[in-house]
Design an enzyme around this catalytic site. Sequence first.
Site, PDB file in Angstrom:
ATOM      1  CG  HIS A 229      26.596 -13.475 -46.990  1.00  0.00           C
ATOM      2  ND1 HIS A 229      27.487 -13.328 -48.016  1.00  0.00           N
ATOM      3  CD2 HIS A 229      25.445 -13.894 -47.563  1.00  0.00           C
ATOM      4  CE1 HIS A 229      26.897 -13.644 -49.151  1.00  0.00           C
ATOM      5  NE2 HIS A 229      25.659 -13.989 -48.909  1.00  0.00           N
ATOM      6  CG  ASP A 302      22.849 -16.079 -45.706  1.00  0.00           C
ATOM      7  OD1 ASP A 302      21.791 -16.130 -46.366  1.00  0.00           O
ATOM      8  OD2 ASP A 302      23.943 -16.482 -46.143  1.00  0.00           O
TER       9      ASP A 302
HETATM   10 ZN   LIG Z   1      24.338 -14.783 -50.207  1.00  0.00          ZN
END
Ligand SMILES: [Zn+2]
Length: 421
Positions: A229, A302
């Site tokens: 991410h 995520d």
């Molecule tokens: Zn993370």
Amino acid sequence: MPFLLRHGQVYYNGDFIRQDLYVSEDGMAAAADANAADAEAIDCTGFHILPGLIDPHVHLREPGHSEKETIASGTAAAAHGGISTVFAMPNLNPVPDSVEHLSAEENIIDRDAVIGTVPVASITRSQQGEAVSDIAALSMHAFLFSDDGVGVQSEEIMEQAMTEVKKHNGAILAHCEDNRQVAAGWRINAGHKAEELGLIGVNNESEASEVRRNIELVRKTGCQLHICHVSAGESIAAIRQAVREGLPVTAEATPHHLLLCEDDIDSDRGCWRMNPPLRSREDQLALIEAIRDGTITMIATDHAPHTRAEKETDLAHALNGIVGLETSFPLIYTELVRPEIITMKQCIELMSTNAEKTFKLKERGYCRSDLSIWDLKEQYRIDPEEFASMGRSTPFAGRSVYGRCVMTIHNGKIAYRRMGK
Ligand SMILES: [Zn+2]
């Protein structure tokens, strides 16, 4: 029973071709021939048939936090979103830091998962960052290691871990966060929005400094590193340099960091809380450039579900994390492919084939001939109450998108089916 997908537009080498597909019970798909009489015919007229999507960053929460999500609900949510393989992050209870703890998770995966679910073991014991997990023993069962949720603060521990993981041909998935740079009590990005809302912000350096340190350790150890991410422009610059040098470094971006920035935060609500936070507009544009030029080669959600009480509150009290499994492809297709910011070929590479190649998933027995089938013309508003996930918090709620998954096929079985209902 095997089945025959008839009259669909099948993705092939960057293009779509009209082709019937035969999917056998052992999960192999092939162009259909005349001997498909034993198969159930499924009419795919008007639908696009893509490879099964791969999401290399998902929190399934089980074992340990099944009030937020379970392996059954999380993998059903993935299938609902056309995703047929996920990497399951290790911030669980017990943390998969030993073979015994990992097998607790593996047993539930074997029993409940409806798609390919790759368990990620922890880098350090209990994800405490103080002692390296038993990577040699774990490597008999896992090839991915992460302490996702926290950065590994000690350079010495990370170097030890990389040396071990390299020895066993695994890869590290690194959540990069340097606690020395992190302001206690941060809620969103350190920028104009934090000032406006009177909240503590966290700066780009908190991510970028650990990205740079981890890349240095790859130079030293040769270990395969995947950066989770990515949110900050400074991180992208370091990754771009590493990729140019030919180091074994890859990275992912989330749909929310690609499609939103701090300017979009229009209310003091928990759906805007995530780690890393939404950054500046410049960082967002740098991320889009990085997926276009091949610096960042994967899109990962995520997906991080929490209970309603944990999210339906203000920024000061909400926990970090939003859900994404059921919206990632429609969002990327609508916001980046349709306006021709990326091509469909790039989209499929970013959301499927690059992860397969980078982590050698087929060689490791995953993915095989998984498929996702889409009605790309259907337009609708994202409604979290329709999610199979137990998590409901997303800043994309209400947004209008194109692309509805009508079927996901994993290992010759239908993991999700909307058609015919
Ligand atoms: Zn993370």
